[in-house]
Design an enzyme around this catalytic site. Structure first.
Site, short mmCIF file in Angstrom:
data_model
loop_
_atom_site.label_atom_id
_atom_site.label_comp_id
_atom_site.label_asym_id
_atom_site.label_seq_id
_atom_site.Cartn_x
_atom_site.Cartn_y
_atom_site.Cartn_z
N ASN A 160 9.71 -62.49 -12.85
CA ASN A 160 8.64 -63.20 -13.55
C ASN A 160 7.67 -62.17 -14.11
O ASN A 160 7.87 -60.97 -13.95
CB ASN A 160 7.95 -64.17 -12.58
CG ASN A 160 7.46 -63.46 -11.34
OD1 ASN A 160 6.59 -62.61 -11.41
ND2 ASN A 160 8.05 -63.78 -10.20
N ASP A 217 10.93 -68.68 -6.52
CA ASP A 217 11.24 -69.90 -5.76
C ASP A 217 12.75 -70.11 -5.67
O ASP A 217 13.24 -70.78 -4.78
CB ASP A 217 10.59 -71.11 -6.44
CG ASP A 217 9.07 -71.07 -6.34
OD1 ASP A 217 8.57 -70.63 -5.29
OD2 ASP A 217 8.39 -71.43 -7.32
N LYS A 250 29.64 -56.09 -12.72
CA LYS A 250 28.81 -56.52 -13.84
C LYS A 250 29.45 -57.73 -14.51
O LYS A 250 30.65 -57.72 -14.80
CB LYS A 250 28.69 -55.34 -14.83
CG LYS A 250 27.73 -55.62 -15.93
CD LYS A 250 27.57 -54.40 -16.83
CE LYS A 250 26.87 -54.82 -18.10
NZ LYS A 250 27.51 -54.34 -19.31
N ASP A 285 10.49 -70.06 1.98
CA ASP A 285 9.06 -70.15 1.69
C ASP A 285 8.31 -69.32 2.74
O ASP A 285 8.19 -69.73 3.89
CB ASP A 285 8.62 -71.62 1.72
CG ASP A 285 7.14 -71.77 1.38
OD1 ASP A 285 6.42 -70.75 1.33
OD2 ASP A 285 6.72 -72.92 1.16
N ILE A 286 7.84 -68.16 2.35
CA ILE A 286 7.23 -67.23 3.31
C ILE A 286 5.93 -67.80 3.88
O ILE A 286 5.77 -67.92 5.09
CB ILE A 286 6.98 -65.85 2.63
CG1 ILE A 286 8.29 -65.30 2.08
CG2 ILE A 286 6.34 -64.87 3.62
CD1 ILE A 286 8.14 -64.14 1.12
N PHE A 300 -1.86 -68.13 -3.26
CA PHE A 300 -2.22 -68.19 -4.67
C PHE A 300 -1.43 -69.32 -5.30
O PHE A 300 -0.31 -69.62 -4.86
CB PHE A 300 -1.89 -66.85 -5.36
CG PHE A 300 -3.01 -65.86 -5.26
CD1 PHE A 300 -3.30 -65.26 -4.04
CD2 PHE A 300 -3.78 -65.52 -6.36
CE1 PHE A 300 -4.35 -64.36 -3.91
CE2 PHE A 300 -4.82 -64.61 -6.26
CZ PHE A 300 -5.11 -64.03 -5.04
N LYS A 349 1.16 -75.96 2.89
CA LYS A 349 1.51 -74.68 3.51
C LYS A 349 0.56 -74.32 4.66
O LYS A 349 0.66 -73.24 5.23
CB LYS A 349 1.51 -73.56 2.46
CG LYS A 349 2.54 -73.80 1.34
CD LYS A 349 2.87 -72.55 0.55
CE LYS A 349 3.80 -72.88 -0.61
NZ LYS A 349 4.55 -71.74 -1.12
N1 CTP Z 1 5.18 -68.18 -1.85
C1 CTP Z 1 5.84 -67.85 -0.70
N2 CTP Z 1 7.19 -67.93 -0.62
C2 CTP Z 1 7.92 -68.40 -1.66
C3 CTP Z 1 7.25 -68.78 -2.84
C4 CTP Z 1 5.87 -68.65 -2.91
O1 CTP Z 1 5.20 -67.43 0.27
N3 CTP Z 1 9.22 -68.48 -1.57
C5 CTP Z 1 3.72 -68.06 -1.88
C6 CTP Z 1 3.16 -67.29 -3.06
O2 CTP Z 1 2.98 -65.93 -2.76
C7 CTP Z 1 1.83 -67.98 -3.32
C8 CTP Z 1 2.11 -69.41 -2.93
O3 CTP Z 1 3.19 -69.37 -2.01
O4 CTP Z 1 0.81 -67.49 -2.49
C9 CTP Z 1 2.49 -70.20 -4.13
O5 CTP Z 1 3.10 -71.34 -3.70
P1 CTP Z 1 4.28 -71.99 -4.54
O6 CTP Z 1 4.43 -73.36 -4.06
O7 CTP Z 1 5.47 -71.16 -4.60
O8 CTP Z 1 3.64 -71.96 -5.93
P2 CTP Z 1 4.41 -72.09 -7.18
O9 CTP Z 1 5.53 -71.11 -7.22
O10 CTP Z 1 3.42 -72.03 -8.26
O11 CTP Z 1 5.02 -73.54 -6.90
P3 CTP Z 1 5.50 -74.57 -7.96
O12 CTP Z 1 6.39 -73.78 -8.83
O13 CTP Z 1 6.16 -75.60 -7.17
O14 CTP Z 1 4.23 -75.01 -8.62
#
Ligand code: CTP
Length: 398
Positions: free
Chosen positions: A209, A280, A290, A307-308, A321, A339
């Site tokens: 990203n 995600d 390749k 999801d950390i 964030f 979360k």
């Molecule tokens: N985060 C995480 N682990 C993931 C994805 C995101 O810990 N696999 C953390 C990011 O570092 C951030 C927060 O979760 O602090 C964002 O949440 P998230 O739901 O992932 O936000 P978006 O990616 O914006 O979700 P969505 O695309 O559903 O809006």
């Protein structure tokens, strides 16, 4: 941290003395009152006028200057100093300080100051590696002096090895960290994540990203400058590593998950601030070779990454964030609850000059009680400090 501080910059007779001009300039620009003390040997390499012009202040070269307004000058400068920095520091000055000698203005000031002292050695590799220099540096470290560098590389004497003055950024970062030691995050351990994870497709490609890592790096530096012990867990970025922080490099969301959740990098932390743009989804299968362009279209299956923030457990403050393009506050608040966060920092990624890649950010900070703090567009470093203000508030309530 630097603005308004009284900094004594000691310059000694090393070929790297010209680099001290840049240090004096950067400190002055950051708002410090910089009093330069030069040894006699230093004046052979660079003139006092250079420092006089850069700092706008008198430069001290003599121990007994009868024209000086200060009564006992080395004591006056030493007492006023918030910090003394010697850059470059020769083997000679290091030996004199280690032995407690005070036969020139600089050694006298170091002996008389109660403030912290930073020493940035610069010398020939053999002089640096000489056991006597090593012993002197160990003595100074044991007495609480901060030694920064030297770096390894080409030396003016034609040799290659340890002895180059540390990078200016490293010296300035160390000054910030040492000045901030008694800040409102002193004694706290803060883990920050930054950057966009890279999810491989094959040996040469990945999905990622637009995250630059700037917000997370600003948070790491701001926390360091307020006295925290900082661990920065970072996905790949092009930014220089923040000085005097522990940096753990990761590539994928899975690697970040392993460091944080499995290896428990946050076990002793007081706060976890997840500024990283963690993917995600990742390719369900990573091709070992390749991928060749043999078809007109290519369909790829993606699977969820762990999801950390949603799974990590512990009593530390959790800050997430949220990058949103619609319903900013409602979506961010839902994420905070889902979360189990203490704070969420939400930004509207459609706003100009804000969010990923930009140097500025316009965010809304929401806490668990539903309090919404809408900040104006600010440099990321200032946003970082506003987020840390909230973290400090929460830590103080515990
Ligand atoms: N985060 C995480 N682990 C993931 C994805 C995101 O810990 N696999 C953390 C990011 O570092 C951030 C927060 O979760 O602090 C964002 O949440 P998230 O739901 O992932 O936000 P978006 O990616 O914006 O979700 P969505 O695309 O559903 O809006």
């Amino acid at each position: 941290m630097i603005s308004g501080k009284n900094i004594v910059l000691g310059v000694t007779g090393s070929i790297a003395a010209y680099k001290a001009a840049e240090i004096a300039s950067q400190l002055t620009q950051a708002g410090a009152k910089v009093n330069v003390i030069m040894t006699k040997a230093a004046t052979e390499f660079i003139t006092p006028l250079t420092f006089r012009s850069l700092t706008g202040r008198p430069v001290v070269t003599e121990m007994f200057d009868i024209t000086s307004e200060m009564s006992v000058e080395h004591v006056a400068l030493a007492q006023a100093a918030d910090i003394v920095v010697i850059a470059p520091a020769t083997a000679n000055i290091i030996a004199k300080i280690a032995a407690g000698i005070a036969d020139d203005m600089l050694c006298g000031t170091v002996l008389a100051t109660k403030g912290p002292v930073i020493i940035a050695p610069a010398m020939n590799v053999n002089m640096y590696e000489n056991p006597v220099t090593q012993e002197n540096l160990s003595k100074l470290r044991a007495r609480g002096f901060t030694i920064v560098g030297p770096a390894s590389g080409w030396l003016a004497c034609g040799e290659t090895g340890m002895g180059r003055l540390a990078d200016i950024d490293e010296i300035i970062g160390t000054i910030r960290q040492v000045l901030g030691r008694k800040g409102d995050l002193a004694g706290k351990r803060i883990v920050v994540t930054a950057g966009g994870t890279q999810e491989p497709l094959d040996p040469v490609r990945h999905i990622s990203n637009r995250s630059s890592g700037k917000m997370g790096y600003a948070l790491a530096e701001a926390a360091r400058d307020r006295g925290a012990q900082v661990v920065l867990i970072t996905a790949p970025t092009t930014l220089p590593k923040p000085v005097r922080t522990e940096v753990i490099n990761v590539g994928t969301a899975q690697e970040m998950y392993e460091v944080i959740v499995i290896k428990k990098a946050v076990a002793q932390a007081d706060a976890l601030i997840m500024a990283a743009a963690v993917a995600d989804y990742r390719p369900a299968k990573v091709s070992e070779s390749k991928i060749k362009k043999v078809t007109d279209t290519l369909t790829m299956e993606l699977e969820r990454t762990p999801d950390i923030l949603g799974t990590v457990e512990g009593s530390f403050i959790k800050v997430g964030f949220a990058a949103e393009s619609e319903n900013l506050i409602a979506n961010a608040r839902a994420k905070l609850l889902q979360k189990g966060l203490d704070l969420i920092v939400a930004n509207d990624i459609t706003a100009p000059d804000s969010g990923m890649g930009a140097d500025t950010n316009q965010v809304v900070i929401i806490d668990r009680d539903g309090k919404v703090d809408e900040l104006p567009l600010l440099p990321k470093r200032e946003v970082a400090d506003r987020v840390l203000d909230k973290v400090v508030e929460l830590l103080n309530k515990r």
